[in-house]
Write an enzyme that holds these catalytic residues in place. Structure first.
Site, PDB file in Angstrom:
ATOM      1  N   HIS A 131       0.757   6.154   2.076  1.00 35.26           N
ATOM      2  CA  HIS A 131       1.465   7.105   2.924  1.00 35.26           C
ATOM      3  C   HIS A 131       2.647   7.774   2.233  1.00 35.26           C
ATOM      4  O   HIS A 131       3.231   8.713   2.784  1.00 35.26           O
ATOM      5  CB  HIS A 131       1.836   6.448   4.248  1.00 35.26           C
TER       6      HIS A 131
ATOM      7  N   ARG B 282      -7.484  12.550   1.310  1.00 36.54           N
ATOM      8  CA  ARG B 282      -6.450  13.015   2.231  1.00 36.54           C
ATOM      9  C   ARG B 282      -5.042  12.584   1.832  1.00 36.54           C
ATOM     10  O   ARG B 282      -4.054  13.164   2.288  1.00 36.54           O
ATOM     11  CB  ARG B 282      -6.740  12.540   3.660  1.00 36.54           C
TER      12      ARG B 282
ATOM     13  N   HIS C  14      -5.853   3.453  -1.489  1.00 36.70           N
ATOM     14  CA  HIS C  14      -7.174   3.714  -0.919  1.00 36.70           C
ATOM     15  C   HIS C  14      -7.570   5.133  -1.293  1.00 36.70           C
ATOM     16  O   HIS C  14      -7.009   6.103  -0.772  1.00 36.70           O
ATOM     17  CB  HIS C  14      -7.150   3.541   0.602  1.00 36.70           C
TER      18      HIS C  14
ATOM     19  N   THR D  32      -8.410   3.230   8.775  1.00 36.63           N
ATOM     20  CA  THR D  32      -9.576   2.363   8.877  1.00 36.63           C
ATOM     21  C   THR D  32      -9.547   1.613  10.194  1.00 36.63           C
ATOM     22  O   THR D  32      -8.575   0.934  10.518  1.00 36.63           O
ATOM     23  CB  THR D  32      -9.607   1.364   7.699  1.00 36.63           C
TER      24      THR D  32
ATOM     25  N   GLU E 133     -10.632  -9.767   2.896  1.00 35.20           N
ATOM     26  CA  GLU E 133      -9.409  -9.365   3.588  1.00 35.20           C
ATOM     27  C   GLU E 133      -9.750  -9.262   5.061  1.00 35.20           C
ATOM     28  O   GLU E 133     -10.607  -8.459   5.450  1.00 35.20           O
ATOM     29  CB  GLU E 133      -8.875  -8.028   3.073  1.00 35.20           C
TER      30      GLU E 133
ATOM     31  N   ASN F   1       0.848  -1.187   0.000  1.00 38.55           N
ATOM     32  CA  ASN F   1       0.000   0.000   0.000  1.00 38.55           C
ATOM     33  C   ASN F   1       0.890   1.247   0.000  1.00 38.55           C
ATOM     34  O   ASN F   1       1.728   1.411   0.894  1.00 38.55           O
ATOM     35  CB  ASN F   1      -0.894  -0.018   1.247  1.00 38.55           C
TER      36      ASN F   1
ATOM     37  N   HIS G   5      -3.724  -4.788   7.784  1.00 39.77           N
ATOM     38  CA  HIS G   5      -3.881  -3.688   8.735  1.00 39.77           C
ATOM     39  C   HIS G   5      -2.995  -3.909   9.957  1.00 39.77           C
ATOM     40  O   HIS G   5      -3.211  -4.807  10.751  1.00 39.77           O
ATOM     41  CB  HIS G   5      -5.322  -3.471   9.191  1.00 39.77           C
TER      42      HIS G   5
ATOM     43  N   ARG H  21      -9.768   7.724  -0.629  1.00 39.55           N
ATOM     44  CA  ARG H  21     -10.760   8.110   0.377  1.00 39.55           C
ATOM     45  C   ARG H  21     -11.627   9.244  -0.160  1.00 39.55           C
ATOM     46  O   ARG H  21     -11.213  10.021  -1.021  1.00 39.55           O
ATOM     47  CB  ARG H  21     -10.065   8.523   1.670  1.00 39.55           C
TER      48      ARG H  21
ATOM     49  N   GLU I 121      -8.794   0.188  -2.874  1.00 40.71           N
ATOM     50  CA  GLU I 121      -9.628   0.192  -1.671  1.00 40.71           C
ATOM     51  C   GLU I 121     -10.553   1.398  -1.735  1.00 40.71           C
ATOM     52  O   GLU I 121     -10.119   2.498  -2.100  1.00 40.71           O
ATOM     53  CB  GLU I 121      -8.762   0.262  -0.414  1.00 40.71           C
TER      54      GLU I 121
END
Length: 241
Positions: A10, A49, A43, A101, A151, A7, A191, A45, A70
């Site tokens: 970030h 963000r 992801h 999440t 998942e 992922n 996660h 969102r 995602e």
């Protein structure tokens, strides 16, 4: 054997701190692929963000592996998935005030709605996954929705404050994996997994993918993306020995 999907959210988080152009998530994604990642997760969102629409479109056009998108189960995201045609969509719960999440999607009680929501996505040949807790009721509901994958949320396991609490969460996840496989669902985990706690899953069969982001990007800040991804790929590779 299980594989690593990375992922890169970030990387975008750091970029968005200045609303600038660096660091580039697509560059990080390509470095992750070169280091052995078998897929890239983003992801998108609702509040944008970190990952933004431009990132999704760019990655969809240039990845050498596959893109996992995602997203919340909204009409906007449904349209974006149909437009960008990722390998897989993973439906996740989403609250604007959360930092990340916080738990699994409530699928039970929404089976018909989610089945109808995913129908046009499935019609395009896009696979789907549901991000859920390791709970039999939610797993059964995911099967009824028609997703090929689930998942399992590993956040409670990762956040456990004592070895006893962590072991309890681990056992719950293992039971969830076993049950999901028994009803022909494929299982990914994600996660809060990191370079230490992932070793608890070394001898657990039935896992298709480890979805990992934050710990890899955190290490990459210090040692580089290539080293950070290769270290995790090597850990997962040893699980098959």
């Amino acid at each position: 054997m299980p594989v690593l999907v990375v992922n890169v959210d970030h990387v975008a988080t750091l970029r968005q701190q200045r609303r600038g152009i660096e660091p580039e998530p697509a560059t990080a994604a390509h470095l992750a692929e070169l280091a052995g990642a078998r897929g890239i997760i983003v992801h998108l969102r609702e509040d944008r963000r970190h990952i933004i629409d431009r990132d999704v479109k760019l990655l969809a056009s240039c990845l050498n592996t596959r893109m996992h998108l995602e997203m919340a189960a909204t009409r906007e995201m449904q349209g974006i998935a149909q437009e960008t045609n990722p390998y897989m969509v993973c439906l996740v719960p989403e609250k604007r005030e959360e930092l990340t999440t916080e738990g699994g999607l409530a699928v039970a009680g929404r089976v018909e709605h989610l089945r109808d929501y995913l129908a046009p996505i499935h019609a395009k040949g896009i696979k789907s996954s549901l991000f859920i807790e390791a709970d039999v009721t939610q797993i059964d509901a995911a099967k009824a929705v028609g997703s090929e994958f689930i998942e399992i949320h590993t956040g409670h396991f990762a956040d456990a404050k004592t070895p006893e609490a962590q072991q309890k969460e681990f056992e719950k996840i293992v039971r969830g994996i076993e049950y999901a496989r028994s009803i022909d669902l494929r299982v990914n985990l994600g996660h809060g997994l990191n370079y230490t706690n992932i070793f608890m899953f070394k001898d657990v069969p039935g896992i298709d993918e480890y979805s990992i982001g934050h710990s890899i990007i955190s290490r990459a800040v210090l040692v580089g993306m290539d080293r950070a991804v290769r270290d995790m790929v090597e850990i997962i590779r040893t699980f098959a020995e």
